[in-house]
Design a protein around this motif. Structure first.
Motif, mmCIF file in Angstrom:
data_model
loop_
_atom_site.group_PDB
_atom_site.id
_atom_site.type_symbol
_atom_site.label_atom_id
_atom_site.label_comp_id
_atom_site.label_asym_id
_atom_site.label_seq_id
_atom_site.Cartn_x
_atom_site.Cartn_y
_atom_site.Cartn_z
ATOM 1 N N ALA A 1 1.477 -13.017 -13.310
ATOM 2 C CA ALA A 1 2.459 -12.028 -12.875
ATOM 3 C C ALA A 1 2.459 -12.023 -11.352
ATOM 4 C CB ALA A 1 2.104 -10.638 -13.418
ATOM 5 N N SER A 2 3.442 -11.355 -10.766
ATOM 6 C CA SER A 2 3.460 -11.250 -9.313
ATOM 7 C C SER A 2 2.312 -10.372 -8.845
ATOM 8 C CB SER A 2 4.791 -10.655 -8.846
ATOM 9 O OG SER A 2 4.886 -9.298 -9.255
ATOM 10 N N VAL A 3 1.930 -10.524 -7.580
ATOM 11 C CA VAL A 3 0.884 -9.663 -7.020
ATOM 12 C C VAL A 3 1.300 -8.205 -7.121
ATOM 13 C CG1 VAL A 3 -0.324 -9.033 -4.894
ATOM 14 C CG2 VAL A 3 -0.018 -11.441 -5.478
ATOM 15 N N ARG A 4 2.570 -7.932 -6.887
ATOM 16 C CA ARG A 4 3.054 -6.547 -6.963
ATOM 17 C C ARG A 4 2.862 -5.977 -8.366
ATOM 18 N NH1 ARG A 4 8.211 -4.034 -7.992
ATOM 19 N NH2 ARG A 4 8.460 -2.099 -6.784
ATOM 20 N N SER A 5 3.272 -6.707 -9.384
ATOM 21 C CA SER A 5 3.109 -6.234 -10.761
ATOM 22 C C SER A 5 1.637 -6.051 -11.114
ATOM 23 C CB SER A 5 3.762 -7.211 -11.743
ATOM 24 O OG SER A 5 5.155 -7.253 -11.562
ATOM 25 N N TRP A 6 0.819 -6.985 -10.656
ATOM 26 C CA TRP A 6 -0.627 -6.903 -10.894
ATOM 27 C C TRP A 6 -1.201 -5.636 -10.275
ATOM 28 C CZ3 TRP A 6 -4.646 -8.348 -7.125
ATOM 29 C CH2 TRP A 6 -5.933 -8.420 -7.674
ATOM 30 N N ARG B 1 0.819 -1.217 0.000
ATOM 31 C CA ARG B 1 0.000 0.000 0.000
ATOM 32 C C ARG B 1 0.853 1.268 0.000
ATOM 33 N NH1 ARG B 1 -5.351 1.361 1.039
ATOM 34 N NH2 ARG B 1 -5.847 -0.834 1.506
ATOM 35 N N ARG B 2 1.884 1.326 0.810
ATOM 36 C CA ARG B 2 2.686 2.556 0.907
ATOM 37 C C ARG B 2 3.436 2.839 -0.399
ATOM 38 N NH1 ARG B 2 4.756 4.510 6.566
ATOM 39 N NH2 ARG B 2 2.996 3.943 7.874
ATOM 40 N N GLU B 3 4.016 1.813 -1.003
ATOM 41 C CA GLU B 3 4.741 2.079 -2.241
ATOM 42 C C GLU B 3 3.783 2.424 -3.371
ATOM 43 O OE1 GLU B 3 6.317 -1.480 -4.558
ATOM 44 O OE2 GLU B 3 6.451 -2.246 -2.503
ATOM 45 N N LEU B 4 2.571 1.891 -3.350
ATOM 46 C CA LEU B 4 1.569 2.275 -4.346
ATOM 47 C C LEU B 4 1.123 3.720 -4.149
ATOM 48 C CD1 LEU B 4 -0.569 -0.978 -4.449
ATOM 49 C CD2 LEU B 4 0.802 -0.069 -6.334
ATOM 50 N N LEU B 5 1.059 4.147 -2.897
ATOM 51 C CA LEU B 5 0.731 5.548 -2.626
ATOM 52 C C LEU B 5 1.807 6.467 -3.197
ATOM 53 C CD1 LEU B 5 -1.083 7.635 -1.218
ATOM 54 C CD2 LEU B 5 0.219 7.250 0.874
ATOM 55 N N ALA B 6 3.074 6.104 -3.010
ATOM 56 C CA ALA B 6 4.163 6.895 -3.583
ATOM 57 C C ALA B 6 4.073 6.916 -5.108
ATOM 58 C CB ALA B 6 5.511 6.336 -3.137
ATOM 59 N N HIS B 7 3.748 5.773 -5.701
ATOM 60 C CA HIS B 7 3.617 5.686 -7.161
ATOM 61 C C HIS B 7 2.506 6.607 -7.666
ATOM 62 C CE1 HIS B 7 3.527 4.095 -11.177
ATOM 63 N NE2 HIS B 7 2.329 3.582 -11.026
ATOM 64 N N CYS B 8 1.354 6.549 -7.036
ATOM 65 C CA CYS B 8 0.235 7.395 -7.463
ATOM 66 C C CYS B 8 0.565 8.873 -7.251
ATOM 67 C CB CYS B 8 -1.039 7.013 -6.710
ATOM 68 S SG CYS B 8 -1.702 5.388 -7.158
ATOM 69 N N TYR B 9 1.286 9.190 -6.189
ATOM 70 C CA TYR B 9 1.677 10.582 -5.963
ATOM 71 C C TYR B 9 2.616 11.068 -7.066
ATOM 72 C CZ TYR B 9 3.988 14.664 -4.019
ATOM 73 O OH TYR B 9 4.508 15.936 -3.857
ATOM 74 N N ARG B 10 3.596 10.261 -7.437
ATOM 75 C CA ARG B 10 4.483 10.668 -8.533
ATOM 76 C C ARG B 10 3.683 10.918 -9.811
ATOM 77 N NH1 ARG B 10 7.127 5.904 -6.721
ATOM 78 N NH2 ARG B 10 8.804 6.376 -5.227
ATOM 79 N N MET B 11 2.657 10.125 -10.015
ATOM 80 C CA MET B 11 1.855 10.259 -11.230
ATOM 81 C C MET B 11 0.997 11.521 -11.216
ATOM 82 S SD MET B 11 2.269 7.861 -13.566
ATOM 83 C CE MET B 11 0.728 7.968 -14.483
ATOM 84 N N VAL B 12 0.376 11.853 -10.075
ATOM 85 C CA VAL B 12 -0.635 12.924 -10.077
ATOM 86 C C VAL B 12 -0.227 14.175 -9.311
ATOM 87 C CG1 VAL B 12 -2.486 11.239 -10.378
ATOM 88 C CG2 VAL B 12 -1.902 12.006 -8.059
ATOM 89 N N GLY B 13 0.828 14.122 -8.484
ATOM 90 C CA GLY B 13 1.317 15.318 -7.810
ATOM 91 C C GLY B 13 0.455 15.837 -6.686
ATOM 92 N N PHE C 1 11.088 -1.654 -13.351
ATOM 93 C CA PHE C 1 10.400 -2.634 -14.178
ATOM 94 C C PHE C 1 11.180 -2.777 -15.491
ATOM 95 C CE2 PHE C 1 7.299 -2.397 -11.091
ATOM 96 C CZ PHE C 1 6.083 -2.979 -11.416
ATOM 97 N N SER C 2 11.189 -3.964 -16.044
ATOM 98 C CA SER C 2 11.813 -4.162 -17.348
ATOM 99 C C SER C 2 10.954 -3.533 -18.443
ATOM 100 C CB SER C 2 11.985 -5.651 -17.630
ATOM 101 O OG SER C 2 10.707 -6.253 -17.841
ATOM 102 N N ALA C 3 11.530 -3.396 -19.628
ATOM 103 C CA ALA C 3 10.744 -2.857 -20.740
ATOM 104 C C ALA C 3 9.558 -3.753 -21.040
ATOM 105 C CB ALA C 3 11.634 -2.702 -21.970
ATOM 106 N N ALA C 4 9.749 -5.066 -20.950
ATOM 107 C CA ALA C 4 8.649 -6.005 -21.215
ATOM 108 C C ALA C 4 7.567 -5.894 -20.141
ATOM 109 C CB ALA C 4 9.189 -7.429 -21.284
ATOM 110 N N GLU C 5 7.972 -5.779 -18.874
ATOM 111 C CA GLU C 5 6.992 -5.632 -17.792
ATOM 112 C C GLU C 5 6.211 -4.331 -17.940
ATOM 113 O OE1 GLU C 5 9.154 -7.963 -14.077
ATOM 114 O OE2 GLU C 5 9.837 -5.958 -14.642
ATOM 115 N N THR C 6 6.916 -3.252 -18.294
ATOM 116 C CA THR C 6 6.262 -1.961 -18.475
ATOM 117 C C THR C 6 5.269 -2.014 -19.637
ATOM 118 O OG1 THR C 6 8.206 -0.831 -17.610
ATOM 119 C CG2 THR C 6 6.655 0.494 -18.894
ATOM 120 N N ALA C 7 5.660 -2.664 -20.711
ATOM 121 C CA ALA C 7 4.759 -2.828 -21.850
ATOM 122 C C ALA C 7 3.502 -3.589 -21.451
ATOM 123 C CB ALA C 7 5.479 -3.541 -22.990
ATOM 124 N N ALA C 8 3.666 -4.609 -20.603
ATOM 125 C CA ALA C 8 2.508 -5.374 -20.146
ATOM 126 C C ALA C 8 1.588 -4.515 -19.281
ATOM 127 C CB ALA C 8 2.971 -6.611 -19.376
#
Length: 330
Positions: free
Chosen positions: A61-66, A22-34, A165-172
């Motif tokens: 895929a892993s739960v994290r990637s999902w 949850r915490r790392e996803l919060l950081a990810h969403c913050y980077r995306m939307v500011g 993430f790898s280029a392939a993972e990002t593409a997915a």
């Protein structure tokens, strides 16, 4: 009388397998939307969608990637309907006109970037490398620069260069091709270099950073422009939302603060904290009735040679975001 609802084995499994992200996803969403507020809402939406589809998760895929796939696409959908969030320095150059109070933007004129309290996303204290990486990837200047990228380029850069993430993972994640990811990353890097100047910041735990923050707080609480001169670098910048004008150079910063902001000793009170991996403070201002009321937050870019950038967010709601009261005892 009905019995209380109980969690099912599937609910328990979902929580056990997803909650740690949850915490790392919060950081990810913050980077995306500011925006910390928006990021929190988007993480909630991510978990709601994940819970609804968890029974069909096949583990390819892993739960994290999902979860990152869901979160990234939730952010992209949200961004399609919203203007980007900005800082004053992202709108125009520094003000160099006649002496006057900074001009305030209209209530619907700009959507402003928000700070993110470090406490919201702090990794485990026993993983110092993760702490440094999290701080560096959330620096205010970097997050502000990311907002200038088209949303999908922003997602590509974050997934590839922040989350590794790898280029392939990002593409997915983005349902696109590896070639499109590589091309998007190249364009994103180029654009980010154009709009972002990243200083060599010292960690907020560094004694020098804390001394700079203490000096900045003391300057305001004592209404002492001389202390500001000792804290700010000669090339320091000053910006504050919701004001359109921003200042460049220590002399101009101190002039504006002294003429229009500092007031009298005791007008301001600040409490040290950290945000975006940088030294920060929540800010209170004394009202006409003598009460110290929430005013906002300030984030400093602390370097080995002084503070290079001051960003003040004039929004009383931010004080509660950092976990402090709206009114402070005198």
């Amino acid at each position: 009388m009905t019995s209380p609802a109980r969690s099912t084995p599937n609910d328990d499994r979902f929580t056990a397998e997803t909650e740690r992200f949850r915490r790392e996803l919060l950081a990810h969403c913050y980077r995306m939307v500011g925006s910390a507020h928006d990021a929190e809402d988007l993480v909630q939406e991510t978990y709601l969608r994940a819970w609804r589809s968890f029974s069909g998760f096949e583990g390819r895929a892993s739960v994290r990637s999902w979860l990152y796939t869901i979160a990234t696409n939730v952010c992209l959908t949200a961004l399609a309907a919203r203007p980007i969030r900005m800082l004053p320095s992202g709108l125009t150059g520094p003000y160099d006109g006649p002496d006057r109070a900074p001009e305030c933007a209209g209530p619907d004129e700009v959507r402003w970037l928000e700070p993110l309290p470090d406490a919201w996303i702090a990794p485990a204290a026993d993983d110092p490398a993760a702490v440094v990486i999290a701080r560096e990837s959330l620096r205010l200047a970097l997050v502000a620069g990311l907002q200038h990228l088209p949303a999908r380029q922003r997602a590509i850069l974050i997934l590839r260069e922040v989350l590794a993430f790898s280029a392939a993972e990002t593409a997915a994640v983005l349902d696109t091709t590896v070639a499109a990811v590589k091309s998007g990353l190249q364009r994103a890097r180029s654009r980010l270099d154009e709009v972002t100047e990243l200083d060599e910041l010292i960690e907020p735990t560094d004694e020098r950073a804390r001394a700079l923050l203490d000096g900045y707080i003391a300057a305001f609480e004592r209404s002492d422009a001389g202390l500001l001169e000792k804290v700010l670098r000669s090339d320091a910048t000053l910006e504050a939302t919701p004001f359109l004008d921003w200042q460049s150079g220590r002399a101009m910063c101190i002039h504006v603060l002294g003429a229009y902001v500092l007031g009298a000793p005791g007008d301001w009170r600040m409490i040290a904290t950290t945000a975006n991996g940088q030294p920060a403070a929540v800010v209170y201002r004394r009202s006409v009735d003598g009460t110290l009321r929430a005013d906002g937050a300030v984030v400093l870019a602390a370097t080995a040679t002084g503070v290079s950038r001051v960003v003040k967010f004039q929004d009383p709601a931010l004080v509660a975001l950092f976990g402090f009261p709206d009114v402070l005892a005198s």
